[in-house]
Design a protein around this motif. Sequence first.
Motif, PDB file in Angstrom:
ATOM      1  N   PRO A   1       0.831  -1.224   0.000  1.00 31.89           N
ATOM      2  CA  PRO A   1       0.000   0.000   0.000  1.00 31.89           C
ATOM      3  C   PRO A   1       0.859   1.265   0.000  1.00 31.89           C
ATOM      4  O   PRO A   1       1.914   1.316   0.639  1.00 31.89           O
TER       5      PRO A   1
ATOM      6  N   LYS B   1      -5.278   9.037  -0.722  1.00 28.82           N
ATOM      7  CA  LYS B   1      -5.901   7.726  -0.644  1.00 28.82           C
ATOM      8  C   LYS B   1      -4.841   6.661  -0.837  1.00 28.82           C
ATOM      9  O   LYS B   1      -3.798   6.901  -1.467  1.00 28.82           O
ATOM     10  N   THR B   2      -5.096   5.515  -0.292  1.00 31.08           N
ATOM     11  CA  THR B   2      -4.128   4.422  -0.349  1.00 31.08           C
ATOM     12  C   THR B   2      -4.338   3.585  -1.605  1.00 31.08           C
ATOM     13  O   THR B   2      -5.457   3.153  -1.887  1.00 31.08           O
TER      14      THR B   2
ATOM     15  N   ASN C   1     -11.651 -10.245   2.952  1.00 31.14           N
ATOM     16  CA  ASN C   1     -12.402  -9.329   2.104  1.00 31.14           C
ATOM     17  C   ASN C   1     -13.665  -8.829   2.807  1.00 31.14           C
ATOM     18  O   ASN C   1     -13.985  -7.636   2.775  1.00 31.14           O
TER      19      ASN C   1
ATOM     20  N   LEU D   1     -12.690  -6.261   5.522  1.00 31.17           N
ATOM     21  CA  LEU D   1     -12.265  -4.974   4.978  1.00 31.17           C
ATOM     22  C   LEU D   1     -13.443  -4.166   4.443  1.00 31.17           C
ATOM     23  O   LEU D   1     -13.512  -2.950   4.619  1.00 31.17           O
TER      24      LEU D   1
ATOM     25  N   GLN E   1     -15.275  -2.591   7.138  1.00 31.17           N
ATOM     26  CA  GLN E   1     -14.522  -1.466   7.698  1.00 31.17           C
ATOM     27  C   GLN E   1     -14.576  -0.230   6.802  1.00 31.17           C
ATOM     28  O   GLN E   1     -14.011   0.802   7.140  1.00 31.17           O
TER      29      GLN E   1
ATOM     30  N   LYS F   1     -13.604  -0.169   3.440  1.00 28.71           N
ATOM     31  CA  LYS F   1     -12.664  -0.163   2.328  1.00 28.71           C
ATOM     32  C   LYS F   1     -13.428  -0.304   1.011  1.00 28.71           C
ATOM     33  O   LYS F   1     -14.472  -0.946   0.939  1.00 28.71           O
ATOM     34  N   THR F   2     -12.885   0.305  -0.036  1.00 30.38           N
ATOM     35  CA  THR F   2     -13.511   0.186  -1.351  1.00 30.38           C
ATOM     36  C   THR F   2     -13.282  -1.215  -1.909  1.00 30.38           C
ATOM     37  O   THR F   2     -12.428  -1.966  -1.425  1.00 30.38           O
TER      38      THR F   2
ATOM     39  N   GLN G   1      -9.694  -1.567  -3.081  1.00 30.28           N
ATOM     40  CA  GLN G   1      -8.751  -1.700  -1.967  1.00 30.28           C
ATOM     41  C   GLN G   1      -8.794  -3.117  -1.405  1.00 30.28           C
ATOM     42  O   GLN G   1      -7.758  -3.694  -1.058  1.00 30.28           O
ATOM     43  N   ALA G   2      -9.990  -3.673  -1.318  1.00 32.25           N
ATOM     44  CA  ALA G   2     -10.139  -5.033  -0.802  1.00 32.25           C
ATOM     45  C   ALA G   2      -9.513  -6.050  -1.748  1.00 32.25           C
ATOM     46  O   ALA G   2      -8.887  -7.018  -1.310  1.00 32.25           O
TER      47      ALA G   2
END
Length: 328
Positions: free
Chosen positions: A244, A255-256, A288, A291, A294, A296-297, A300-301
């Motif tokens: 990341p 953004k990561t 997945n 995440l 949480q 996460k997009t 990202q997942a």
Amino acid sequence: MKAFIGIDVGKEKLDISWLRDLVKSKKKTKIFKNNPKGYQELVAWLIKNTNLEAQDIVITTEPTGVYSEPLMYFLYEQGFILLHVNPGKAKQYASSLGLVHKTDKSDATMLARYGHDQQHSLLSWQPEPVEARELKVMTRRLEALEQDLRREVNRYEAVGFSGASTRVTQSIEDMIAVLKTEMGKLKNDIDEHIDRHPQLKKNRQLLQSIKGVGEVISRMMVSLMACKQFKNAKQLACYLGLIPKLNESGKRAGKTTLSKEGPGYIRAKLYMAAVVAVQHNPDIKAQNKRLVEQGKTKMQAIGAAMRKLTHICFGVVKNQTEYQPQAI
């Protein structure tokens, strides 16, 4: 006493930098051709100028594929200490030194300094076994054919809109058929090569015990891990550009994303494998789900799934044990 040399490898030339005195920033540079004659001249120049034996000379380079490999094999046979630097790490190091003006000569000097400063933390480069080298060459050729096929398929789709002549359409169809035939033959040759070598064969069987890893990923991972010396799973993920990275600019919140350094064609295949693994691999499926909950997009997942899958691949080969899901 050791001498520290940096070599910036180009297609046609080798830029050499010898750190004569790091404290006083004294260096000596030279350019040689990137061919067998240039290699001989390079060795003679190093021995003469440093007044040292090959085993007391540390040479640091960045991997540049087919342009650097013949040189590395040659220098290894001569007895030099060789250090291979991850390009991403080298870039960070250059930034820490405040090196703004980037030239081949300055890159060579930076590599020499990197070798001096990091000599105890870097693994000495050694050539891969013959069977691994042959496997690497074949997998590279397969990737080249796959790229050619993608280009021809794109052209075929384009002619449908442009109203190209029947002859052009037939030519593209013929080329696609030839490429598919050759790819099929090469895949068989790669599989037979792996099966002929017990360790390569076992590694592939272990990789295919992972849900989400099939014929394509197992073939690529067997080749990669036979040719590269990775100390741990994180190093493998870093090489593949799966670490990341936070992107920020001014007042805009960053953004990561994935660093996306290293071989993109392997990442592309890992992406498809991760999509499958999210559905069928218990560990990656659980990750997945966690995440997404949480916040996460989806991308990202998936990036995390690619990294997790890479870690699992490293683990089964490192430990020589089949995959055992941890998620209940």
